[in-house]
Design a protein around this motif. Structure first.
Motif, PDB file in Angstrom:
ATOM      1  N   TYR A   1      -8.899  -0.466  -6.698  1.00  0.00           N
ATOM      2  CA  TYR A   1      -9.305  -0.916  -8.058  1.00  0.00           C
ATOM      3  C   TYR A   1      -8.250  -0.776  -8.988  1.00  0.00           C
ATOM      4  CZ  TYR A   1     -13.531  -0.108  -5.396  1.00  0.00           C
ATOM      5  OH  TYR A   1     -14.293  -0.229  -4.370  1.00  0.00           O
ATOM      6  N   GLY A   2      -7.174  -1.349  -8.906  1.00  0.00           N
ATOM      7  CA  GLY A   2      -5.940  -1.328  -9.948  1.00  0.00           C
ATOM      8  C   GLY A   2      -5.139  -0.073  -9.219  1.00  0.00           C
ATOM      9  N   THR A   3      -5.263   1.079 -10.217  1.00  0.00           N
ATOM     10  CA  THR A   3      -4.583   2.398  -9.721  1.00  0.00           C
ATOM     11  C   THR A   3      -5.479   3.406  -8.852  1.00  0.00           C
ATOM     12  OG1 THR A   3      -5.159   3.469 -11.668  1.00  0.00           O
ATOM     13  CG2 THR A   3      -2.965   2.382 -11.578  1.00  0.00           C
ATOM     14  N   GLU A   4      -6.660   2.945  -8.821  1.00  0.00           N
ATOM     15  CA  GLU A   4      -7.791   3.898  -8.309  1.00  0.00           C
ATOM     16  C   GLU A   4      -8.434   3.181  -6.973  1.00  0.00           C
ATOM     17  OE1 GLU A   4      -8.171   6.568  -9.953  1.00  0.00           O
ATOM     18  OE2 GLU A   4      -6.982   5.775 -11.464  1.00  0.00           O
TER      19      GLU A   4
ATOM     20  N   ARG B   1     -18.588   7.442  -0.422  1.00  0.00           N
ATOM     21  CA  ARG B   1     -17.279   7.133  -0.564  1.00  0.00           C
ATOM     22  C   ARG B   1     -16.570   8.256  -1.173  1.00  0.00           C
ATOM     23  NH1 ARG B   1     -15.603   2.132  -0.079  1.00  0.00           N
ATOM     24  NH2 ARG B   1     -17.032   0.460   0.244  1.00  0.00           N
ATOM     25  N   VAL B   2     -15.229   8.387  -1.085  1.00  0.00           N
ATOM     26  CA  VAL B   2     -14.464   9.505  -1.511  1.00  0.00           C
ATOM     27  C   VAL B   2     -13.511   8.632  -2.546  1.00  0.00           C
ATOM     28  CG1 VAL B   2     -12.659  11.142  -1.189  1.00  0.00           C
ATOM     29  CG2 VAL B   2     -14.596  10.848   0.326  1.00  0.00           C
ATOM     30  N   TYR B   3     -13.355   9.327  -3.644  1.00  0.00           N
ATOM     31  CA  TYR B   3     -12.536   8.527  -4.739  1.00  0.00           C
ATOM     32  C   TYR B   3     -11.384   9.110  -4.855  1.00  0.00           C
ATOM     33  CZ  TYR B   3     -17.039   6.124  -5.451  1.00  0.00           C
ATOM     34  OH  TYR B   3     -17.862   5.130  -5.012  1.00  0.00           O
ATOM     35  N   LEU B   4      -9.800   8.193  -4.894  1.00  0.00           N
ATOM     36  CA  LEU B   4      -8.669   8.701  -4.716  1.00  0.00           C
ATOM     37  C   LEU B   4      -8.004   8.007  -5.880  1.00  0.00           C
ATOM     38  CD1 LEU B   4      -8.459   7.861  -1.102  1.00  0.00           C
ATOM     39  CD2 LEU B   4      -8.837  10.149  -1.930  1.00  0.00           C
ATOM     40  N   THR B   5      -6.826   8.187  -6.010  1.00  0.00           N
ATOM     41  CA  THR B   5      -5.887   7.555  -7.053  1.00  0.00           C
ATOM     42  C   THR B   5      -4.420   7.650  -6.828  1.00  0.00           C
ATOM     43  OG1 THR B   5      -5.528   7.451  -9.696  1.00  0.00           O
ATOM     44  CG2 THR B   5      -5.516   9.713  -8.513  1.00  0.00           C
ATOM     45  N   ASP B   6      -3.611   7.051  -7.220  1.00  0.00           N
ATOM     46  CA  ASP B   6      -2.004   6.416  -6.823  1.00  0.00           C
ATOM     47  C   ASP B   6      -1.104   7.428  -7.243  1.00  0.00           C
ATOM     48  OD1 ASP B   6      -2.090   5.872  -9.400  1.00  0.00           O
ATOM     49  OD2 ASP B   6      -0.883   4.232  -9.267  1.00  0.00           O
ATOM     50  N   THR B   7      -1.291   8.434  -8.180  1.00  0.00           N
ATOM     51  CA  THR B   7      -0.486   9.546  -8.467  1.00  0.00           C
ATOM     52  C   THR B   7      -0.827  11.027  -8.503  1.00  0.00           C
ATOM     53  OG1 THR B   7      -0.578   9.291 -10.788  1.00  0.00           O
ATOM     54  CG2 THR B   7       0.998   7.883  -9.688  1.00  0.00           C
ATOM     55  N   PRO B   8      -0.138  12.138  -8.090  1.00  0.00           N
ATOM     56  CA  PRO B   8      -0.769  13.388  -8.440  1.00  0.00           C
ATOM     57  C   PRO B   8      -1.019  13.681  -9.860  1.00  0.00           C
ATOM     58  CG  PRO B   8       1.564  13.581  -7.242  1.00  0.00           C
ATOM     59  CD  PRO B   8       1.045  11.988  -7.686  1.00  0.00           C
ATOM     60  N   HIS B   9      -0.330  13.152 -10.813  1.00  0.00           N
ATOM     61  CA  HIS B   9      -0.675  13.338 -12.308  1.00  0.00           C
ATOM     62  C   HIS B   9      -2.055  12.865 -12.818  1.00  0.00           C
ATOM     63  CE1 HIS B   9       0.023  13.724 -16.447  1.00  0.00           C
ATOM     64  NE2 HIS B   9      -0.364  12.410 -16.689  1.00  0.00           N
TER      65      HIS B   9
ATOM     66  N   MET C   1       0.826  -0.942   0.090  1.00  0.00           N
ATOM     67  CA  MET C   1       0.040   0.112  -0.106  1.00  0.00           C
ATOM     68  C   MET C   1       0.823   1.448  -0.045  1.00  0.00           C
ATOM     69  SD  MET C   1      -3.398   0.786   0.077  1.00  0.00           S
ATOM     70  CE  MET C   1      -4.031  -0.575   0.261  1.00  0.00           C
ATOM     71  N   PRO C   2       0.526   2.283  -0.866  1.00  0.00           N
ATOM     72  CA  PRO C   2       1.273   3.264  -0.842  1.00  0.00           C
ATOM     73  C   PRO C   2       1.235   4.297   0.392  1.00  0.00           C
ATOM     74  CG  PRO C   2      -0.452   3.760  -2.231  1.00  0.00           C
ATOM     75  CD  PRO C   2      -0.545   2.463  -1.809  1.00  0.00           C
ATOM     76  N   LYS C   3       2.068   5.142   0.820  1.00  0.00           N
ATOM     77  CA  LYS C   3       2.358   6.355   1.845  1.00  0.00           C
ATOM     78  C   LYS C   3       0.882   7.109   1.542  1.00  0.00           C
ATOM     79  CE  LYS C   3       5.021   8.717   4.839  1.00  0.00           C
ATOM     80  NZ  LYS C   3       6.468   9.079   5.105  1.00  0.00           N
ATOM     81  N   TYR C   4       0.880   7.419   0.317  1.00  0.00           N
ATOM     82  CA  TYR C   4      -0.139   8.741   0.010  1.00  0.00           C
ATOM     83  C   TYR C   4      -0.946   8.379  -1.154  1.00  0.00           C
ATOM     84  CZ  TYR C   4       3.156  11.612   2.493  1.00  0.00           C
ATOM     85  OH  TYR C   4       3.973  12.344   3.713  1.00  0.00           O
ATOM     86  N   LEU C   5      -2.129   8.694  -1.241  1.00  0.00           N
ATOM     87  CA  LEU C   5      -3.178   8.757  -2.355  1.00  0.00           C
ATOM     88  C   LEU C   5      -3.439  10.192  -2.615  1.00  0.00           C
ATOM     89  CD1 LEU C   5      -5.327   5.767  -1.397  1.00  0.00           C
ATOM     90  CD2 LEU C   5      -3.351   5.916  -3.181  1.00  0.00           C
ATOM     91  N   TYR C   6      -4.137  10.425  -3.835  1.00  0.00           N
ATOM     92  CA  TYR C   6      -4.341  11.683  -4.266  1.00  0.00           C
ATOM     93  C   TYR C   6      -5.908  11.939  -4.819  1.00  0.00           C
ATOM     94  CZ  TYR C   6       0.585  11.647  -3.891  1.00  0.00           C
ATOM     95  OH  TYR C   6       1.945  11.635  -3.655  1.00  0.00           O
TER      96      TYR C   6
END
Length: 113
Positions: free
Chosen positions: A95-98, A40-48, A1-6
C-alpha cells in the motif's frame, strides 16, 4: 520489491519476537485497535518509517489508559529488519510505502537494526 522491510516495536517485545517470530495478533492486543486485520503483520519500507510508527504507537499506548506507567516517560523502541526472501511473496501486499503480510513472520528472517 525491496530486499528488506521493517517493523517498529517496543524493545521489551524483541526477545520474544526473536524466539517466536513476529506474530499476527488479535486487534485487542494491538496498539492500533481500529486498524488492520487479525491475520496480518504490518511492515514499512525504511527503518526510519518503522521507528516513526513505533513512536506513534508508543504515544497511543501511553495515553490510552491501558498503560500502567507514567505516560510522560518514553518507552524504549526497536526496529526489526525482515528479509523478504524468507517469506511467501503471495502473502505480501503493498500500500504505497506500507505493507502487510498475511500470517506470522518466522524468527529466522528477523534481525534487530
Amino acid at each position: 520489491m525491496p530486499k528488506y522491510l521493517y517493523h517498529g516495536t517496543f524493545s521489551s517485545l524483541v526477545p520474544s519476537i526473536l524466539e517466536n517470530g513476529l506474530l499476527a495478533v488479535p486487534r485487542d492486543w494491538r496498539i492500533w485497535k481500529d486498524f488492520g486485520s487479525d491475520d496480518r503483520v504490518y511492515l514499512t519500507d525504511t527503518p526510519h518509517r518503522a521507528l516513526k510508527w513505533a513512536m506513534a504507537g508508543s504515544r497511543q499506548f501511553r495515553y490510552s489508559g491501558d498503560y500502567p506507567g507514567d505516560p510522560e516517560q518514553a518507552l524504549p523502541l526497536s526496529v526489526l529488519r525482515i528479509k523478504l526472501s524468507g517469506l511467501d511473496s503471495e502473502k505480501l501486499e503493498q500500500y504505497g510505502t506500507e505493507y502487510s503480510y498475511q500470517g506470522n513472520i518466522p524468527s529466522e528472517v528477523i534481525t534487530v537494526v
